[in-house]
Design an enzyme around this catalytic site. Structure first.
Site, mmCIF file in Angstrom:
data_model
loop_
_atom_site.group_PDB
_atom_site.id
_atom_site.type_symbol
_atom_site.label_atom_id
_atom_site.label_comp_id
_atom_site.label_asym_id
_atom_site.label_seq_id
_atom_site.Cartn_x
_atom_site.Cartn_y
_atom_site.Cartn_z
ATOM 1 N N GLY A 194 0.820 -1.216 0.000
ATOM 2 C CA GLY A 194 0.000 0.000 0.000
ATOM 3 C C GLY A 194 0.842 1.249 0.000
ATOM 4 C CG ASN A 195 -0.429 4.621 -1.517
ATOM 5 O OD1 ASN A 195 -1.133 5.453 -0.967
ATOM 6 N ND2 ASN A 195 -0.853 3.890 -2.549
ATOM 7 N NE ARG A 196 3.600 8.110 5.355
ATOM 8 C CZ ARG A 196 4.202 9.298 5.402
ATOM 9 N NH1 ARG A 196 5.156 9.577 4.554
ATOM 10 N NH2 ARG A 196 3.835 10.191 6.286
ATOM 11 C CB SER A 197 -2.731 8.191 -0.409
ATOM 12 O OG SER A 197 -3.774 9.087 -0.672
ATOM 13 C CB ALA A 243 -1.552 7.260 -3.913
#
Ligand code: CTP
Length: 405
Positions: A201-204, A273
């Site tokens: 995943g990502n931090r968005s 994102a």
């Protein structure tokens, strides 16, 4: 935005402290103008502390700066809360015997008032006729609500709650320039499953995308918000009668939801994102140490969703992409190279507008504030904004509206 909050002499003045707080928290510059009477309910230091600006009731201070008209001229919105029966009568007659009176006469900004008084005073024909006159002049009236009044009476006359006044005030200053337009916004960050419990995943956080959806809805648009893994707290802000939320998880799901929404949309904003890659295989069961050490994961490329939307776009549809880039301080490139990279990205994706967003460990993603530049299709910077994510959203929709004119 420059906002004047007039406070007149009613017990509900204590609720206006919260209103001023809501306004300053939303990034507005607030000047409070109490009447002398109002100061008997809430004192001057409270207004100064909460608005972070000097406060006076007098037209004789700061005469060199023509304060008695300057505040009204500079105001982009004037709110009077509480508005007593006396103040409403003075406004109707155009009396200017104090700083609030002169300010109200000197302004051309929208005026929102929140009446508060006893039910009998509210229902009196004099007050009702004054209210009708003010309404005719374009003054917006919020409330009063029906409920308990000072002294134990009840009936219509209670000042509306600060949140309601805040919403009405913002509605008064937001242009309806997206009225009836259909808009698709993606927000959040995708999660590509590795096994039933893990993902890439990502931090968005989804905050910027939610701010875009809310701003569009308040400007009159019908919005589909495709939300990828956005927390409850953040998504709560998107509760609006003109926003429909479609929850998604991985990039493939986000792509399908956006294609469906875009098929009907006049404008599309890809603020999410999206993972560029996903695990080639998703394990059906949780990977454990017993199933063998896992030191690498084979990845395959995800489709470029926004590029696909550009390829299949409806006639006249405006498509906006985001570019999250790390500047030199975040271990990335210098500003000129960052903008060149963004221009190449815009060419590659074919979007009408590309919002260039500097990100790093300490900025962009989870922060409440954001700073962006907006690239037009020729590669020129057509807009920029720094401040709350709502302010950034405002600048993005301004650029979209300009493009569609
Ligand atoms: N995007 C997309 N589909 C993908 C990846 C990104 O639609 N598979 C969209 C994003 O929503 C964003 C824009 O493309 O609007 C740019 O995303 P970004 O991650 O900055 O660009 P990439 O194409 O991934 O380029 P790079 O990672 O090389 O910077």
């Amino acid at each position: 935005m420059n906002i004047v909050v007039g406070v007149t002499g009613g017990i509900a003045a204590y609720k206006t402290v919260h209103l001023v707080r809501l306004l300053t928290k939303a990034g507005h510059e607030v000047t409070v103008i109490p009447t002398e009477d109002a100061l008997r309910f809430v004192g001057l230091p409270t207004w100064e502390a909460i608005s972070r600006h000097p406060v006076t009731t007098s037209v004789h201070e700061d005469v060199a700066k023509v304060r008695h008209v300057a505040l009204g001229q500079a105001a982009e919105l004037v709110i009077v809360a509480p508005a007593t029966a006396n103040t409403i009568a003075k406004m109707t007659a155009g009396l200017a015997d104090d700083l609030l009176g002169t300010t109200l006469l000197a302004t051309v900004a929208p005026v929102v008032i929140a009446p508060a008084m006893h039910a009998e005073m509210w229902q009196h024909p004099a007050t009702q006729s004054n209210i009708a006159t003010l309404r005719e002049r374009g003054v917006r009236i919020v409330g009063p609500a029906d409920g308990e009044l000072a002294g134990g009476d009840s009936g219509p006359g209670r000042m509306s709650e600060p949140e309601e006044i805040f919403a009405a005030a913002l509605a008064a200053i937001t242009p309806g320039d997206l009225d009836g337009r259909r808009i698709a916004v993606s927000a959040g960050g995708t999660r590509e499953p590795i096994d039933p419990v893990r993902y890439l995943g990502n931090r968005s956080s989804g905050r910027q995308g939610v701010a875009l959806a809310v701003e569009a809805a308040e400007r009159g648009a019908e919005v589909v918000l495709v939300a990828a893994n956005i927390s409850h707290d953040v998504l709560a802000a998107a509760q609006h009668p003109r926003i429909r939320v479609v929850g998604v998880g991985a990039a493939a799901e986000l792509g399908a939801a956006m294609r469906e929404a875009a098929a009907e949309a006049d404008a599309v904003v890809m603020a999410a994102a999206v993972a560029d890659y996903r695990p080639a295989e998703v394990a059906a069961h949780k990977l454990t140490k017993e199933s063998g050490p896992l030191t690498s994961i084979e990845l395959v490329e995800n489709e470029d969703i926004v590029a696909g939307l550009v390829r299949d776009r409806r006639a006249g549809q405006v498509i906006v992409g985001f570019a999250a880039e790390t500047p030199v301080a975040g271990g990335g490139v210098d500003d000129a190279e960052l903008m060149e990279r963004a221009r190449r990205k815009q060419q590659r994706k074919g979007v009408d507008l590309l919002v260039v967003n500097e990100v790093g460990w300490d900025r962009g993603f989870e922060a409440a504030e954001n700073a962006v530049r907006i690239l037009g299709s020729g590669g020129a910077v057509v807009g920029s904004a720094a401040g709350s994510k709502r302010e950034v959203a405002r600048a993005i929709w301004d650029a979209v509206v300009k493009l569609s004119q």
